[in-house]
Design a protein around this motif. Sequence first.
Motif, PDB file in Angstrom:
ATOM      1  N   ASP A  18      28.373  79.083 -65.878  1.00 39.96           N
ATOM      2  CA  ASP A  18      27.321  79.422 -66.844  1.00 39.96           C
ATOM      3  C   ASP A  18      26.043  78.600 -66.707  1.00 39.96           C
ATOM      4  N   ILE A  19      26.123  77.469 -66.035  1.00 36.80           N
ATOM      5  CA  ILE A  19      24.925  76.625 -65.901  1.00 36.80           C
ATOM      6  C   ILE A  19      24.499  76.513 -64.438  1.00 36.80           C
ATOM      7  N   THR A  20      25.428  76.048 -63.593  1.00 37.16           N
ATOM      8  CA  THR A  20      25.056  75.754 -62.209  1.00 37.16           C
ATOM      9  C   THR A  20      24.633  77.005 -61.443  1.00 37.16           C
ATOM     10  N   LEU A  21      25.485  78.023 -61.427  1.00 38.20           N
ATOM     11  CA  LEU A  21      25.179  79.206 -60.628  1.00 38.20           C
ATOM     12  C   LEU A  21      23.911  79.924 -61.087  1.00 38.20           C
ATOM     13  N   PRO A  22      23.737  80.194 -62.393  1.00 36.42           N
ATOM     14  CA  PRO A  22      22.488  80.874 -62.789  1.00 36.42           C
ATOM     15  C   PRO A  22      21.226  80.098 -62.431  1.00 36.42           C
ATOM     16  N   LEU A  23      21.252  78.776 -62.621  1.00 36.34           N
ATOM     17  CA  LEU A  23      20.065  77.984 -62.328  1.00 36.34           C
ATOM     18  C   LEU A  23      19.879  77.730 -60.837  1.00 36.34           C
ATOM     19  N   LEU A  24      20.911  77.999 -60.049  1.00 32.97           N
ATOM     20  CA  LEU A  24      20.796  77.843 -58.600  1.00 32.97           C
ATOM     21  C   LEU A  24      20.334  79.109 -57.896  1.00 32.97           C
ATOM     22  N   LYS A  25      20.169  80.204 -58.642  1.00 36.88           N
ATOM     23  CA  LYS A  25      19.805  81.463 -57.988  1.00 36.88           C
ATOM     24  C   LYS A  25      18.545  81.354 -57.139  1.00 36.88           C
ATOM     25  N   PRO A  26      17.462  80.751 -57.630  1.00 33.56           N
ATOM     26  CA  PRO A  26      16.279  80.619 -56.763  1.00 33.56           C
ATOM     27  C   PRO A  26      16.571  79.805 -55.499  1.00 33.56           C
ATOM     28  N   THR A  27      17.373  78.753 -55.632  1.00 34.98           N
ATOM     29  CA  THR A  27      17.729  77.941 -54.465  1.00 34.98           C
ATOM     30  C   THR A  27      18.598  78.730 -53.504  1.00 34.98           C
ATOM     31  N   ILE A  28      19.537  79.500 -54.031  1.00 36.80           N
ATOM     32  CA  ILE A  28      20.399  80.325 -53.181  1.00 36.80           C
ATOM     33  C   ILE A  28      19.565  81.361 -52.435  1.00 36.80           C
ATOM     34  N   LEU A  29      18.571  81.933 -53.118  1.00 36.87           N
ATOM     35  CA  LEU A  29      17.685  82.899 -52.471  1.00 36.87           C
ATOM     36  C   LEU A  29      16.976  82.260 -51.279  1.00 36.87           C
ATOM     37  N   VAL A  30      16.423  81.080 -51.488  1.00 34.12           N
ATOM     38  CA  VAL A  30      15.727  80.382 -50.400  1.00 34.12           C
ATOM     39  C   VAL A  30      16.697  80.068 -49.262  1.00 34.12           C
ATOM     40  N   ALA A  31      17.884  79.576 -49.607  1.00 33.96           N
ATOM     41  CA  ALA A  31      18.861  79.206 -48.590  1.00 33.96           C
ATOM     42  C   ALA A  31      19.293  80.419 -47.771  1.00 33.96           C
ATOM     43  N   LEU A  32      19.520  81.545 -48.438  1.00 37.05           N
ATOM     44  CA  LEU A  32      19.950  82.753 -47.724  1.00 37.05           C
ATOM     45  C   LEU A  32      18.866  83.250 -46.779  1.00 37.05           C
ATOM     46  N   ILE A  33      17.626  83.252 -47.240  1.00 36.48           N
ATOM     47  CA  ILE A  33      16.536  83.705 -46.374  1.00 36.48           C
ATOM     48  C   ILE A  33      16.366  82.761 -45.190  1.00 36.48           C
ATOM     49  N   PHE A  34      16.407  81.447 -45.473  1.00 34.49           N
ATOM     50  CA  PHE A  34      16.217  80.461 -44.421  1.00 34.49           C
ATOM     51  C   PHE A  34      17.324  80.506 -43.377  1.00 34.49           C
ATOM     52  N   ARG A  35      18.518  80.946 -43.745  1.00 33.53           N
ATOM     53  CA  ARG A  35      19.614  80.971 -42.784  1.00 33.53           C
ATOM     54  C   ARG A  35      19.865  82.359 -42.217  1.00 33.53           C
ATOM     55  N   THR A  36      19.695  83.407 -43.011  1.00 29.93           N
ATOM     56  CA  THR A  36      20.009  84.749 -42.519  1.00 29.93           C
ATOM     57  C   THR A  36      19.051  85.167 -41.413  1.00 29.93           C
ATOM     58  N   LEU A  37      17.760  84.938 -41.616  1.00 33.04           N
ATOM     59  CA  LEU A  37      16.788  85.383 -40.617  1.00 33.04           C
ATOM     60  C   LEU A  37      16.958  84.647 -39.283  1.00 33.04           C
ATOM     61  N   PRO A  38      17.106  83.305 -39.269  1.00 32.46           N
ATOM     62  CA  PRO A  38      17.379  82.657 -37.978  1.00 32.46           C
ATOM     63  C   PRO A  38      18.706  83.090 -37.357  1.00 32.46           C
ATOM     64  N   ALA A  39      19.738  83.329 -38.189  1.00 30.25           N
ATOM     65  CA  ALA A  39      21.026  83.768 -37.645  1.00 30.25           C
ATOM     66  C   ALA A  39      20.903  85.145 -37.018  1.00 30.25           C
ATOM     67  N   PHE A  40      20.167  86.033 -37.673  1.00 29.31           N
ATOM     68  CA  PHE A  40      19.992  87.384 -37.133  1.00 29.31           C
ATOM     69  C   PHE A  40      19.171  87.356 -35.849  1.00 29.31           C
ATOM     70  N   GLN A  41      18.330  86.343 -35.687  1.00 23.34           N
ATOM     71  CA  GLN A  41      17.500  86.216 -34.495  1.00 23.34           C
ATOM     72  C   GLN A  41      18.025  85.129 -33.559  1.00 23.34           C
ATOM     73  N   ALA A  42      19.330  84.905 -33.580  1.00 24.59           N
ATOM     74  CA  ALA A  42      19.927  83.830 -32.776  1.00 24.59           C
ATOM     75  C   ALA A  42      19.732  84.075 -31.288  1.00 24.59           C
ATOM     76  N   PHE A  43      19.337  83.037 -30.596  1.00 23.68           N
ATOM     77  CA  PHE A  43      19.161  83.106 -29.145  1.00 23.68           C
ATOM     78  C   PHE A  43      19.762  81.876 -28.453  1.00 23.68           C
ATOM     79  N   GLY A  44      19.408  80.691 -28.931  1.00 26.66           N
ATOM     80  CA  GLY A  44      19.792  79.461 -28.247  1.00 26.66           C
ATOM     81  C   GLY A  44      21.293  79.278 -28.118  1.00 26.66           C
ATOM     82  N   LEU A  45      22.043  79.547 -29.190  1.00 29.38           N
ATOM     83  CA  LEU A  45      23.490  79.313 -29.154  1.00 29.38           C
ATOM     84  C   LEU A  45      24.194  80.269 -28.195  1.00 29.38           C
ATOM     85  N   PRO A  46      24.013  81.605 -28.310  1.00 27.10           N
ATOM     86  CA  PRO A  46      24.688  82.476 -27.337  1.00 27.10           C
ATOM     87  C   PRO A  46      24.211  82.256 -25.903  1.00 27.10           C
TER      88      PRO A  46
END
Length: 327
Positions: free
Chosen positions: A234-262
């Motif tokens: 009731d407290i942590t997850l709702p107030l973390l939504k903006p942070t989760i949004l930033v984290a997902l964007i910051f990780r999903t886009l580089p993961a979808f465009q992965a080149f160096g690792l493969p």
Amino acid sequence: MADSTTGEQNMTRLGEEGVRGRLERYRELRITEEELAVALLTPVMLFLLAVSFYPIVDTVWASLHTGYVIQLPTKPTEFVGIENYQRLFSDGSFWNALGVSLFYTFVSVPIELVFGLGLALLLKADFKGKYFAQAAILFPWALPTVINAKIWAWLLNPNYGVISDILVRVGILSAPYPFLSKPDAALYAMTSITIWKTTSFMALIMLAGLSSIPDHLYESARMDGASRWRQFRDITLPLLKPTILVALIFRTLPAFQAFGLPYGLTGGGPGEATTTLVLYTQQAAYNNPGPTNGGFALGSAAATVITMIALVIALIYVATLYEPEVR
């Protein structure tokens, strides 16, 4: 004593007069705040146009043409419309690369988010060596991706790799296993490696979000008898939504465009088992350009498709998680 006080007053008066003088000179320029903002932002926008927007437009242009699009401007090019996109969508390797990228992204990122949040909750607690632990978890993420890939390629080697040797010694395997020579195993290994590498990055973002939540909310919840799970829900997850949004964007886009690792781990193999979209684009554009650089046009079309898919993913995240009232 009086002289010291008088000197301080004189310095204060001179400072105030200097500030007033600067303000008066600023007013004499007759520049409004809006005009000042435009003057300050114009160089930044010009820089973005040069290094970001122009390459995107040029890539789209190249995807609609064929010919020597990477040669001198005097070389002939021909407008072919969506022909390169038709070639792209009829290529089975493209669809395989899309499937690999989607699996790699949407399996690794949720796991990284869950592990990162759990790690951030542990690091937020007070314990001896807390700051050392916070710094230590960043080591996997700080490793350059290609170096990280080469390290894991050595560790997973069936002939001299440590991992196969340990698994054989403890009885889990009867013989060394070629992790990077089996299609499914190679994809799972690549996904596991990126989870290991970037979970710490997720934890860092989540830790920043947790630190911004006021402690008095938890104190009030404890006084009302709320359990730890209910505080989290009731407290942590709702107030973390903006942070989760930033984290997902910051990780999903580089993961979808992965080149160096493969590229560093398997080179896209075995076969095309670990060929991501960006690796496919690089191979299409440069490895087999053909007599009219048709490969580069095909690669440009693939890069345009990648950009559009990444934009759609970002919009879905924003539409799902963005809540202005939570900020």
